[in-house]
Motif scaffolding. Sequence first.
Motif, PDB file in Angstrom:
ATOM      1  N   MET A 250      34.957 -47.644   4.144  1.00  0.00           N
ATOM      2  CA  MET A 250      35.566 -48.106   5.103  1.00  0.00           C
ATOM      3  C   MET A 250      34.845 -48.214   6.560  1.00  0.00           C
ATOM      4  SD  MET A 250      39.607 -47.723   4.170  1.00  0.00           S
ATOM      5  CE  MET A 250      39.958 -47.119   2.880  1.00  0.00           C
ATOM      6  N   THR A 251      33.496 -48.061   6.466  1.00  0.00           N
ATOM      7  CA  THR A 251      32.888 -47.864   7.834  1.00  0.00           C
ATOM      8  C   THR A 251      32.949 -49.177   8.752  1.00  0.00           C
ATOM      9  OG1 THR A 251      30.973 -46.606   6.713  1.00  0.00           O
ATOM     10  CG2 THR A 251      30.428 -47.433   8.702  1.00  0.00           C
ATOM     11  N   THR A 252      33.015 -50.414   8.246  1.00  0.00           N
ATOM     12  CA  THR A 252      33.130 -51.358   9.091  1.00  0.00           C
ATOM     13  C   THR A 252      34.116 -52.515   8.322  1.00  0.00           C
ATOM     14  OG1 THR A 252      30.932 -52.414   8.351  1.00  0.00           O
ATOM     15  CG2 THR A 252      31.098 -51.375  10.550  1.00  0.00           C
ATOM     16  N   PHE A 253      34.471 -53.474   8.834  1.00  0.00           N
ATOM     17  CA  PHE A 253      35.046 -54.442   8.030  1.00  0.00           C
ATOM     18  C   PHE A 253      34.030 -55.615   7.697  1.00  0.00           C
ATOM     19  CE2 PHE A 253      37.430 -58.732   8.306  1.00  0.00           C
ATOM     20  CZ  PHE A 253      37.954 -58.589   7.037  1.00  0.00           C
ATOM     21  N   VAL A 254      34.109 -56.221   6.748  1.00  0.00           N
ATOM     22  CA  VAL A 254      32.876 -57.271   6.452  1.00  0.00           C
ATOM     23  C   VAL A 254      33.861 -58.394   6.434  1.00  0.00           C
ATOM     24  CG1 VAL A 254      31.080 -58.176   5.489  1.00  0.00           C
ATOM     25  CG2 VAL A 254      31.255 -55.811   6.050  1.00  0.00           C
ATOM     26  N   CYS A 255      33.926 -59.348   7.182  1.00  0.00           N
ATOM     27  CA  CYS A 255      34.448 -60.817   6.880  1.00  0.00           C
ATOM     28  C   CYS A 255      33.841 -61.333   5.791  1.00  0.00           C
ATOM     29  CB  CYS A 255      34.636 -61.621   8.242  1.00  0.00           C
ATOM     30  SG  CYS A 255      35.252 -63.376   7.852  1.00  0.00           S
ATOM     31  N   PRO A 256      34.603 -61.722   4.602  1.00  0.00           N
ATOM     32  CA  PRO A 256      33.922 -62.434   3.583  1.00  0.00           C
ATOM     33  C   PRO A 256      33.215 -63.640   3.623  1.00  0.00           C
ATOM     34  CG  PRO A 256      36.047 -61.478   2.851  1.00  0.00           C
ATOM     35  CD  PRO A 256      35.941 -61.266   4.329  1.00  0.00           C
ATOM     36  N   LYS A 257      33.909 -64.483   4.774  1.00  0.00           N
ATOM     37  CA  LYS A 257      33.577 -65.730   4.944  1.00  0.00           C
ATOM     38  C   LYS A 257      32.412 -66.009   6.086  1.00  0.00           C
ATOM     39  CE  LYS A 257      37.901 -68.030   3.865  1.00  0.00           C
ATOM     40  NZ  LYS A 257      37.446 -68.576   2.775  1.00  0.00           N
ATOM     41  N   CYS A 258      32.436 -65.153   7.310  1.00  0.00           N
ATOM     42  CA  CYS A 258      31.510 -65.507   8.308  1.00  0.00           C
ATOM     43  C   CYS A 258      30.745 -64.144   8.406  1.00  0.00           C
ATOM     44  CB  CYS A 258      32.252 -65.545   9.805  1.00  0.00           C
ATOM     45  SG  CYS A 258      33.304 -64.099  10.422  1.00  0.00           S
ATOM     46  N   LYS A 259      30.873 -63.134   7.779  1.00  0.00           N
ATOM     47  CA  LYS A 259      30.120 -61.813   7.674  1.00  0.00           C
ATOM     48  C   LYS A 259      30.015 -61.179   8.701  1.00  0.00           C
ATOM     49  CE  LYS A 259      29.007 -63.495   3.526  1.00  0.00           C
ATOM     50  NZ  LYS A 259      29.808 -63.207   2.202  1.00  0.00           N
ATOM     51  N   THR A 260      30.830 -61.149   9.660  1.00  0.00           N
ATOM     52  CA  THR A 260      30.861 -60.512  10.945  1.00  0.00           C
ATOM     53  C   THR A 260      31.553 -59.144  10.547  1.00  0.00           C
ATOM     54  OG1 THR A 260      31.425 -62.390  12.418  1.00  0.00           O
ATOM     55  CG2 THR A 260      31.996 -60.358  12.975  1.00  0.00           C
ATOM     56  N   GLU A 261      30.894 -58.000  11.232  1.00  0.00           N
ATOM     57  CA  GLU A 261      31.329 -56.686  10.818  1.00  0.00           C
ATOM     58  C   GLU A 261      31.926 -56.188  11.915  1.00  0.00           C
ATOM     59  OE1 GLU A 261      28.723 -53.821   9.396  1.00  0.00           O
ATOM     60  OE2 GLU A 261      27.188 -55.194   8.390  1.00  0.00           O
ATOM     61  N   THR A 262      33.413 -55.526  11.634  1.00  0.00           N
ATOM     62  CA  THR A 262      34.028 -54.859  12.629  1.00  0.00           C
ATOM     63  C   THR A 262      34.243 -53.428  12.285  1.00  0.00           C
ATOM     64  OG1 THR A 262      34.892 -56.965  13.356  1.00  0.00           O
ATOM     65  CG2 THR A 262      36.140 -55.118  14.061  1.00  0.00           C
ATOM     66  N   ALA A 263      34.478 -52.666  13.541  1.00  0.00           N
ATOM     67  CA  ALA A 263      34.896 -51.350  13.014  1.00  0.00           C
ATOM     68  C   ALA A 263      36.249 -51.138  13.333  1.00  0.00           C
ATOM     69  CB  ALA A 263      34.108 -50.220  14.299  1.00  0.00           C
ATOM     70  N   ILE A 264      36.859 -50.959  11.908  1.00  0.00           N
ATOM     71  CA  ILE A 264      38.519 -50.987  12.087  1.00  0.00           C
ATOM     72  C   ILE A 264      38.768 -49.464  12.598  1.00  0.00           C
ATOM     73  CG2 ILE A 264      40.618 -51.043  10.657  1.00  0.00           C
ATOM     74  CD1 ILE A 264      39.180 -53.758  11.193  1.00  0.00           C
ATOM     75  N   PHE A 265      38.052 -48.266  11.816  1.00  0.00           N
ATOM     76  CA  PHE A 265      38.344 -47.074  12.254  1.00  0.00           C
ATOM     77  C   PHE A 265      37.279 -46.541  13.094  1.00  0.00           C
ATOM     78  CE2 PHE A 265      39.968 -47.889   7.760  1.00  0.00           C
ATOM     79  CZ  PHE A 265      41.182 -47.862   8.232  1.00  0.00           C
ATOM     80  N   PRO A 266      37.351 -46.655  14.376  1.00  0.00           N
ATOM     81  CA  PRO A 266      36.041 -46.102  15.277  1.00  0.00           C
ATOM     82  C   PRO A 266      35.876 -44.716  15.068  1.00  0.00           C
ATOM     83  CG  PRO A 266      37.947 -47.292  16.371  1.00  0.00           C
ATOM     84  CD  PRO A 266      38.405 -46.954  15.359  1.00  0.00           C
ATOM     85  N   ALA A 267      34.578 -44.610  14.765  1.00  0.00           N
ATOM     86  CA  ALA A 267      33.833 -42.952  14.731  1.00  0.00           C
ATOM     87  C   ALA A 267      33.807 -42.475  15.870  1.00  0.00           C
ATOM     88  CB  ALA A 267      32.605 -43.108  13.972  1.00  0.00           C
ATOM     89  N   THR A 268      34.828 -42.105  16.590  1.00  0.00           N
ATOM     90  CA  THR A 268      34.895 -41.498  17.835  1.00  0.00           C
ATOM     91  C   THR A 268      34.287 -40.052  18.056  1.00  0.00           C
ATOM     92  OG1 THR A 268      37.266 -40.306  17.396  1.00  0.00           O
ATOM     93  CG2 THR A 268      37.116 -42.433  18.543  1.00  0.00           C
ATOM     94  N   THR A 269      34.016 -39.403  16.713  1.00  0.00           N
ATOM     95  CA  THR A 269      33.279 -37.943  16.926  1.00  0.00           C
ATOM     96  C   THR A 269      32.261 -38.064  15.842  1.00  0.00           C
ATOM     97  OG1 THR A 269      34.715 -37.148  14.940  1.00  0.00           O
ATOM     98  CG2 THR A 269      35.196 -36.604  17.158  1.00  0.00           C
ATOM     99  N   GLY A 270      31.642 -39.282  15.624  1.00  0.00           N
ATOM    100  CA  GLY A 270      30.286 -39.694  14.691  1.00  0.00           C
ATOM    101  C   GLY A 270      30.487 -39.912  13.405  1.00  0.00           C
ATOM    102  N   GLY A 271      31.993 -39.746  12.977  1.00  0.00           N
ATOM    103  CA  GLY A 271      32.109 -40.104  11.655  1.00  0.00           C
ATOM    104  C   GLY A 271      31.261 -39.418  10.667  1.00  0.00           C
TER     105      GLY A 271
END
Length: 315
Positions: free
Chosen positions: A234-255
Motif C-alpha cells: 500500500m505504498t501509494t494508491f493507484v487510480c485504476p482509471k486515471c492512473k494517478t498515484e496518491t500516498a494514502i499512508f504517508p511515510a513520515t519516517t521513511g517507510g
Amino acid sequence: MSSVPQDAPEHCPGTNSEDAGKASACAGCPNQQVCASGATKAPDPDLGAVKERLDTIKYKILVLSGKGGVGKSTVSAMLARALALDETKEVGILDIDICGPSQPRVLGAEEEKVHSSGAGWSPVYISENLAVMSIGFLLNSADDAVIWRGPKKNGMIKQFLRDVDWDSLDYLVVDTPPGTSDEHLSIVQYLSASPPVAAVIVTTPQEVALLDVRKEITFCRKVNIPIIGIIENMTTFVCPKCKTETAIFPATTGGGTQLAAESGLPLLGQLPLDPRIARACDHGQNFLTEEPDAPATLGYKEIAKKIIEYCQSLS
C-alpha cells in the motif's frame, strides 16, 4: 527450536535449552515464565513425524508482519499465485491464522472441505500446482469463531504440519497472524527441524505499522530465522482509471525503504494499493491473470523472482 551458542546471548536460547527463560535475551518475552518453568523442555514426541512430513517440502517461506491490517494474507496469497505461475513448480499455502483464517475466501475455495485418508489430510487444490490448508475448511460455517487458548492453537498448527499430505512441494508459503507469540513460536520450532526456512516481512509506510514490524524483525533474529527481505504494501494508491498515484499512508519516517536500510535488509518491492486486488480477493479470483499489466501484478512477479533467486542461492 535448537539452542544457540553461548557466545550469542542476544538470541533466544531455545525452549530446550537450560537457559530457557533465564538468559538476558528472555527479558520482556511474554513466554519467559513458561520457558523458565520447564513446561516446554520435554522433547516433543511428534517432532520426528513433523520433520518427516516437512522434509518433502523444499523451501518454507514465512510471511510475517507483527502488525494487523498491512495486507499480509493478501500478500501471502498473491506471492503463492506468483510462484505458481511456473507450472513446473508445486506450491502450497498454509494458513496458521487460527482465529482469522482468510485464505479460503481469498483463493476462492470457501465452500471446499478437507478430505482425510490413510496418508493424512488432503489440502484443497486451487489449481493443478497450487494447494491450500486452513482451519477455515474445518469450520461448520464461515461465521464460526475459534475461541481457543494458546496450547490448543499450537496443537492445531502441529497437526497441520504433521498430518497434511502435501506430497512434495517446491514452496510452502505460511500465512501467519499478527504478533510474535504462541503461533509464531510453534511454527518456528517445527519448521526449524527441517530447513531451509526463511521469512518475508510485510509492512505499510506509516510509522504506526513500522513500530510493530521492527519487533517482528527482532523476533526473527532472536529465533535464528533468516529474513529474505521487506515488502512495503500500500505504498501509494493507484487510480485504476486515471492512473494517478496518491500516498494514502504517508511515510513520515521513511517507510519500508528506511526500515530496510536501518535493518540491513533488502527491500523486495513496493506494492500499490489497488482496489481491484480487494475485489479479486473477495471473489476468489486470480488478480495476476485477470490484470496481467497492472503495476501490482508486475510488482508481485518481481518480488517472486527475488524470492526464487534467494531460495536458489541456498542450493
